[in-house]
Write a protein that holds these residues in place. Structure first.
Motif, PDB file in Angstrom:
ATOM      1  N   ILE A 189      -2.727  -9.919  10.599  1.00 53.70           N
ATOM      2  CA  ILE A 189      -2.939  -8.496  10.844  1.00 53.70           C
ATOM      3  C   ILE A 189      -4.133  -8.033  10.022  1.00 53.70           C
ATOM      4  O   ILE A 189      -4.978  -7.300  10.498  1.00 53.70           O
ATOM      5  CB  ILE A 189      -1.676  -7.680  10.483  1.00 53.70           C
ATOM      6  N   TYR A 190      -4.203  -8.472   8.769  1.00 57.94           N
ATOM      7  CA  TYR A 190      -5.264  -8.043   7.854  1.00 57.94           C
ATOM      8  C   TYR A 190      -6.314  -9.139   7.701  1.00 57.94           C
ATOM      9  O   TYR A 190      -5.985 -10.273   7.383  1.00 57.94           O
ATOM     10  CB  TYR A 190      -4.687  -7.676   6.490  1.00 57.94           C
ATOM     11  N   ILE A 210      -8.102  -4.824  10.521  1.00 62.14           N
ATOM     12  CA  ILE A 210      -6.658  -4.710  10.739  1.00 62.14           C
ATOM     13  C   ILE A 210      -6.454  -4.894  12.230  1.00 62.14           C
ATOM     14  O   ILE A 210      -7.022  -4.154  13.037  1.00 62.14           O
ATOM     15  CB  ILE A 210      -6.111  -3.354  10.263  1.00 62.14           C
ATOM     16  N   GLY A 211      -5.674  -5.893  12.585  1.00 62.12           N
ATOM     17  CA  GLY A 211      -5.555  -6.250  13.992  1.00 62.12           C
ATOM     18  C   GLY A 211      -6.921  -6.683  14.485  1.00 62.12           C
ATOM     19  O   GLY A 211      -7.625  -7.431  13.810  1.00 62.12           O
ATOM     20  N   LYS A 261      -3.789   2.521   1.766  1.00 61.24           N
ATOM     21  CA  LYS A 261      -3.850   2.383   3.227  1.00 61.24           C
ATOM     22  C   LYS A 261      -4.697   3.512   3.819  1.00 61.24           C
ATOM     23  O   LYS A 261      -4.285   4.215   4.733  1.00 61.24           O
ATOM     24  CB  LYS A 261      -2.456   2.348   3.845  1.00 61.24           C
ATOM     25  N   ASN A 284       0.294   3.264  13.141  1.00 61.64           N
ATOM     26  CA  ASN A 284       1.533   2.493  13.279  1.00 61.64           C
ATOM     27  C   ASN A 284       1.711   1.478  12.151  1.00 61.64           C
ATOM     28  O   ASN A 284       2.823   1.042  11.892  1.00 61.64           O
ATOM     29  CB  ASN A 284       1.596   1.796  14.639  1.00 61.64           C
ATOM     30  N   TYR A 285       0.625   1.114  11.491  1.00 62.86           N
ATOM     31  CA  TYR A 285       0.688   0.233  10.320  1.00 62.86           C
ATOM     32  C   TYR A 285       0.630   1.031   9.014  1.00 62.86           C
ATOM     33  O   TYR A 285       0.425   0.483   7.943  1.00 62.86           O
ATOM     34  CB  TYR A 285      -0.442  -0.804  10.356  1.00 62.86           C
TER      35      TYR A 285
END
Length: 130
Positions: free
Chosen positions: A5-6, A49-50, A62, A90-91
């Motif tokens: 993801i990261y 991210i993604g 974040k 959403n994250y």
């Protein structure tokens, strides 16, 4: 194969290319964000991210900072940016967006907005930075 993801390794080359080819507005803001100059907070350039590569990102809070040129005023880009923000939210990622001309014309105001956002996030449930 592991899904990242990261900072996915599959985007590493693209992140490096973007870091080496910063826009003038990215360069200007980076001079103020780098080396923990804002409230001792660490920011990274071109953090992914993604499948999205963020202009600047602070993992501790974040907090993503995105700089947008006039091309982001086109309907298709507005829709893409909206989908991107929803994905990041959403994250748990908070996204601040600024237009390039605001960076050039009101850098101190932009920095104040970033500081205000960090203050809000630090007063939520985060322990103090050490």
């Amino acid at each position: 194969m592991t899904n990242y993801i990261y900072n996915s390794p599959s985007l590493k080359k693209k992140r490096q290319t973007l870091r080496h080819n910063q826009t003038p507005t990215e360069q200007l803001l980076w001079q103020k964000l780098r080396n923990k100059q804002i409230l001792g907070v660490k920011f990274y350039r071109q953090y992914s991210i993604g499948n999205y590569i963020l202009d600047f990102y602070c993992p501790y809070y974040k907090l993503a900072i995105e700089l947008d040129g006039s091309q982001h005023l086109v309907e298709t880009k507005i829709q893409h940016d909206s989908e991107r923000t929803i994905f990041l939210n959403n994250y748990g990622v908070r996204v601040l967006r600024f237009y390039n001309n605001d960076i050039f014309n009101n850098l101190n105001g932009i920095l104040e907005k970033i500081i205000d956002e960090i203050d809000k996030l630090s007063n939520s449930s985060k322990p103090p930075l050490t």
